[in-house]
Design a protein around this motif. Structure first.
Motif, PDB file in Angstrom:
ATOM      1  N   SER A 168      10.020  -4.470  -3.166  1.00 48.94           N
ATOM      2  CA  SER A 168       9.174  -5.635  -3.437  1.00 48.94           C
ATOM      3  C   SER A 168       8.026  -5.330  -4.386  1.00 48.94           C
ATOM      4  N   GLU A 177       5.625  -3.318  -3.349  1.00 51.04           N
ATOM      5  CA  GLU A 177       4.578  -2.810  -2.461  1.00 51.04           C
ATOM      6  C   GLU A 177       4.463  -1.303  -2.606  1.00 51.04           C
ATOM      7  N   ASP A 184       2.751   2.114  -0.677  1.00 57.40           N
ATOM      8  CA  ASP A 184       2.145   2.614   0.557  1.00 57.40           C
ATOM      9  C   ASP A 184       2.079   4.133   0.549  1.00 57.40           C
ATOM     10  N   ARG A 215      -2.000   1.174   3.024  1.00 53.80           N
ATOM     11  CA  ARG A 215      -1.524   0.261   1.984  1.00 53.80           C
ATOM     12  C   ARG A 215      -2.367   0.410   0.719  1.00 53.80           C
ATOM     13  N   HIS A 245      -1.266  -1.423  -2.231  1.00 54.21           N
ATOM     14  CA  HIS A 245      -1.223  -2.863  -2.496  1.00 54.21           C
ATOM     15  C   HIS A 245       0.069  -3.430  -1.929  1.00 54.21           C
ATOM     16  N   GLY A 246       0.061  -4.719  -1.671  1.00 60.21           N
ATOM     17  CA  GLY A 246       1.213  -5.396  -1.108  1.00 60.21           C
ATOM     18  C   GLY A 246       2.276  -5.666  -2.152  1.00 60.21           C
ATOM     19  N   PRO A 247       3.285  -6.482  -1.794  1.00 51.37           N
ATOM     20  CA  PRO A 247       4.326  -6.827  -2.762  1.00 51.37           C
ATOM     21  C   PRO A 247       3.713  -7.270  -4.082  1.00 51.37           C
ATOM     22  N   ASN A 248       4.255  -6.759  -5.165  1.00 50.51           N
ATOM     23  CA  ASN A 248       3.606  -6.931  -6.460  1.00 50.51           C
ATOM     24  C   ASN A 248       4.681  -6.963  -7.536  1.00 50.51           C
TER      25      ASN A 248
END
Length: 561
Positions: free
Chosen positions: A483, A485, A487, A502, A504-507
């Protein structure tokens, strides 16, 4: 001053004599579906500038600014090319938040705030309306005096200056267009719009019509809350050509991304330090002086990469296997740059069959070795690459062709269990299983510890790397997911994965990262400098990356095209 025109008139309609520069093109119509900005009453902390008190309510506006949180509660963010005018000893610049055209000083919602003498902070490397790399530095801070109501931040509220590392956001862009034919009432204009990257620069771009001259310096805001008068400012109108394309259309607008340079300038302004007295290296930027040779068109052929101390210098070098089988080494200089390229193998058919590589000191000689997984499933270790090259004599077969290693989708060497040398190997298998092999050496794959049983989640672990992101002797595992993301797993050992941190999240942008490697390319003594090769060949280093934040970004190779 009675005939004043906007500082950024190049973005809008120039006066009849053309004295203010290029005229905004009226021929290049916006593409169908391009949104249009809407005029509104403005935001309390966003305003415009004048250069004489008598002009307020009568003359054209000149650039846009926004109040940002600061220790002295007196800081206004604007564009660097707007600051050129404000820095003049005779400018007497005035900031008017939530400006109301036609009203005198006493009737302005929050009054006026004079810009302090010697209170304008601009990066000394910036050049006015540049189209070069230094256009990335088109931001500035102005400190303003309080008025009878108090400091500007206490009176209007403020946005939070927020550096970001990505280019795709949903923002609210605000500005005060001064074009008499398009905004005769000189009201604020806003547009809620997504952003993308301006290729080759550390800048965002957006498409929304109505952004004529006067909008320069205006904020690009996320998470705005009108009730609390808070939000994050991640950019300001400015950048390449003063914030617009070569055709100077009103519907294409740019903004710098705030990285370390912007953070340093903010810190100078916050502390009252003279930015000209602070040591700043020549700006390399994202558009010129790449640190690795070639353009993105070439680097799309970089098939895989590994970082390690191949030369015994105490710093990392970058080893690249190309799609034609050539193998080259780029020794690091320890300051985030590279020494001349060294060819290890010319183009050849054999090395076209490389599937994955990773680097570690598996032989314990203080010089890194290269672990190669071939498409056949064979695993080979090449010892002390810097001294021995990639000759057959330096090769040790770790597993034969046709072995289970044909299912090892990702491999990453690290120091998860080892005390001294990088002799551990993390493996993500095609069925989602995750294994850690410890005490790997020449001719032995050591002991295997299963960290994850076969599962569907870890099938989406697209890229793996490892490094000292937490600053400890033991390394952490970094994962880029399908996605986008990103981690970190801190404290990963033979007993299991460490705690997830984290980044960053889904990007969407990060789904275009195709190679990920970590080395010790700078002088902090840690293996925490992350290198990414993107689908367009752009190659980027994030120096001094931590467990939950990417480090300062530096382009090594510009994107193709």
């Amino acid at each position: 001053m009675a005939a004043a025109v906007p500082v950024d008139a190049a973005r809008g309609e120039a006066p009849a004599d053309g004295a203010a520069g290029k005229q905004r093109s009226a021929m290049a119509a916006a593409p169908p579906g391009t949104p249009a900005g809407s005029y509104f009453d403005g935001m309390p902390m966003v305003g415009t500038f004048f250069y004489r008190q008598e002009e307020i309510g009568k003359a054209d506006t000149s650039c846009t600014g926004s109040v940002v949180r600061s220790a002295g509660k007196s800081m206004v963010l604007t564009a660097g090319h707007c600051a050129d005018e404000m820095k003049k000893p005779t400018s007497h610049a005035i900031f008017v938040p939530q400006y109301r055209n036609g009203k005198d000083v006493g009737a302005q919602p929050y009054g006026i705030f004079p810009v302090k003498a010697n209170g304008v902070y601009q990066d000394p490397r910036y050049r006015h309306s540049s189209k070069g790399a230094v256009s990335d530095l088109d931001f500035a801070f102005a400190l303003v005096d309080p008025n009878a109501r108090g400091t500007v931040e206490n009176v209007t509220g403020a946005l939070t200056f927020t550096p970001v590392n990505t280019y795709e956001h949903n923002v609210t862009v605000v500005g005060y267009p001064s074009s008499a034919s398009h905004n005769k009432d000189h009201k604020a204009l806003r547009c809620n719009v997504p952003t993308t990257r301006l290729s080759g620069f550390r800048q965002m771009q957006m498409q929304c019509s109505g952004f004529w001259g006067g909008v320069s310096g205006g904020p690009w805001i996320t998470d705005y809350d009108a009730t609390s008068r808070t939000g994050k400012i991640i950019g300001n109108t400015g950048g390449y050509n003063g914030g617009g394309n070569d055709a100077n259309v009103d519907w294409v607008t740019y903004s710098p991304i705030y990285g370390k340079d912007a953070q340093d300038l903010y810190s100078d302004a916050n502390a009252g330090r003279d930015p000209n007295g602070t040591s700043r290296p020549p700006y390399q930027g994202s558009a010129d002086s790449p640190l690795l040779p070639g353009q993105g068109d070439l680097w799309t052929h970089a098939k895989t990469m590994a970082s390690g101390d191949f030369t015994g210098s105490g710093r990392s070098s970058l080893l690249v296997v190309w799609t034609d089988g050539e193998v080259t080494l780029f020794p690091g200089d320890g300051q985030g740059a590279f020494l001349p390229e060294r060819q290890l193998l010319p183009p050849n058919g054999g090395w076209k069959e490389v599937a994955n590589i990773t680097a570690g000191d598996f032989t314990g000689s203080n010089q890194f070795d290269l672990m190669v997984r071939w498409s056949s499933g064979e695993m080979t270790l090449y010892g002390d690459v810097g001294a021995n090259g990639l000759s057959v004599a330096s090769a040790t077969q770790m597993a034969p062709a046709g072995s289970i290693w044909s299912h090892a989708t990702q491999i990453a060497a690290g120091r998860f269990n080892a005390a001294t040398y990088v002799t551990d190997l993390m493996v993500r298998w095609s069925d989602g299983e995750l294994s850690l092999f410890t005490n790997v050496g020449a001719g032995t794959l050591g002991q295997e510890y299963k960290l994850k049983d076969p599962n569907s989640t870890w099938k989406e672990a697209t890229l793996l790397t490892s490094g000292q992101f937490s600053g400890n002797q033991k390394w952490d595992l970094m994962v880029r997911w399908d996605s986008g993301e990103l981690d970190n797993y801190v404290g990963t050992t033979t007993g299991g994965l460490g705690g997830e941190q984290r980044i960053h999240g889904p990007n969407k942008t990060w789904t275009h990262s195709v190679i990920m490697s970590t080395g010790q390319y700078t002088d902090d003594g840690l293996t925490n400098d992350l290198i990414i090769r993107w689908t367009d060949g752009e190659t980027t280093m994030y120096r001094n990356t931590t467990v939950n934040a990417l480090g300062s970004e530096r382009m090594l190779v510009p994107p193709k095209g």
